[in-house]
Design an enzyme around this catalytic site. Structure first.
Site, short mmCIF file in Angstrom:
data_model
loop_
_atom_site.label_atom_id
_atom_site.label_comp_id
_atom_site.label_asym_id
_atom_site.label_seq_id
_atom_site.Cartn_x
_atom_site.Cartn_y
_atom_site.Cartn_z
N GLY A 67 -3.94 7.10 5.42
CA GLY A 67 -2.98 7.73 6.32
C GLY A 67 -2.51 6.86 7.48
O GLY A 67 -1.80 7.34 8.38
N GLN A 68 -2.90 5.57 7.47
CA GLN A 68 -2.43 4.70 8.56
C GLN A 68 -0.92 4.56 8.47
O GLN A 68 -0.36 4.66 7.37
CB GLN A 68 -3.09 3.32 8.43
CG GLN A 68 -4.56 3.33 8.76
CD GLN A 68 -5.21 2.02 8.37
OE1 GLN A 68 -5.14 1.60 7.21
NE2 GLN A 68 -5.82 1.36 9.32
N GLN A 69 -0.31 4.29 9.62
CA GLN A 69 1.16 4.27 9.67
C GLN A 69 1.80 3.45 8.54
O GLN A 69 2.72 3.90 7.87
CB GLN A 69 1.63 3.78 11.02
CG GLN A 69 3.09 4.08 11.24
CD GLN A 69 3.52 3.89 12.67
OE1 GLN A 69 2.79 3.31 13.48
NE2 GLN A 69 4.69 4.37 13.01
N LYS A 70 1.25 2.25 8.31
CA LYS A 70 1.86 1.38 7.29
C LYS A 70 1.67 1.94 5.88
O LYS A 70 2.43 1.61 4.97
CB LYS A 70 1.35 -0.06 7.41
CG LYS A 70 -0.14 -0.24 7.28
CD LYS A 70 -0.49 -1.72 7.39
CE LYS A 70 -1.96 -1.99 7.17
NZ LYS A 70 -2.82 -1.51 8.25
N MET A 71 0.67 2.79 5.70
CA MET A 71 0.42 3.39 4.39
C MET A 71 1.33 4.58 4.11
O MET A 71 1.54 4.95 2.95
CB MET A 71 -1.04 3.89 4.31
CG MET A 71 -2.08 2.83 4.12
SD MET A 71 -1.86 1.93 2.58
CE MET A 71 -1.92 3.26 1.39
#
Ligand code: G3D
Length: 195
Positions: A67-71
């Site tokens: 769920g990290q921004q880049k993901m």
């Protein structure tokens, strides 16, 4: 053997997609559900996937996507053929609640996720000050944004496992219904084709 395999073939398979911001508790929840244990989790790069036993006539595969921004830009790659969506919210992360809500709304707009049932997990209920399920329901405007599908909000704690059994019973029922209606739709299509 023959009897066993014909019985096995009746078990449906459902694909459950689990999303939410990083640190919402998705991996903790998945491993609590699968192994009834708490593991040290690391930020998920890519995805974790586990098959979970249910007591209903359906086997579920849960995809836990980072769920990290880049993901988040890659979330849409997992939308096809999803039978139910689980969206996990850190109920204590008031700073990022708006971001989480925006991401959630964005998912619901995707054509592949149209009508797919949703269970929203209001996680980390063990932490004092956590927003409760009613507050999360209101903040996420569930009535409005999920009016085209089955939805449910479950308070839970991934560490103790509280609320997880109820949540996954609901998810399984929703996924089962979703699969059945898809299959019925398919049958009607096939019949029309023959005419
Ligand atoms: P993610 O997979 O959504 O990114 P994780 O989130 O499962 O990695 O969890 C992020 C952190 O939140 C972890 O703590 C984890 O132990 C904690 N956590 C998850 N669920 C709960 C919960 O219900 N209650 C509490 N109190 N903590 C929870 P660390 O310290 O390892 O970052």
């Amino acid at each position: 053997m023959g009897l066993l395999s014909s019985k096995q073939s009746k078990v449906k398979q459902a694909q459950i997609l689990m999303l939410g911001l990083d640190s919402a508790g998705k991996s903790t929840l998945l491993y609590k559900l699968k192994f009834n244990d708490v593991f040290l989790t690391l930020p998920t790069i890519g995805f974790n996937v586990e098959m979970i036993d249910t007591q209903q006539n359906i086997a579920i595969t849960v995809w836990d996507v980072g769920g990290q921004q880049k993901m988040r830009t890659f979330w849409c790659n997992y939308f096809e053929n999803v039978d139910a969506l689980v969206y996990v919210v850190d109920s204590t992360d008031k700073q990022r609640l708006e971001v989480s809500k925006k991401e959630f709304e964005c998912i619901l707009k995707n054509e592949f996720v149209k009508n797919v049932p949703v269970v929203l997990l209001a996680n980390k209920q063990d932490i004092p000050g956590a927003l409760n399920a009613e507050e999360i329901t209101r903040k996420f405007n569930m009535q409005k944004h999920c009016s085209d599908r089955n939805w449910y909000v479950q308070p839970c704690c991934a560490i103790t496992g509280e609320g997880l059994a109820e949540a996954f019973r609901k998810i399984t029922t929703f996924a089962n219904n979703c699969k059945t209606s898809k299959e019925e739709g398919f049958t009607i299509f096939k019949q029309d084709e023959k005419l």
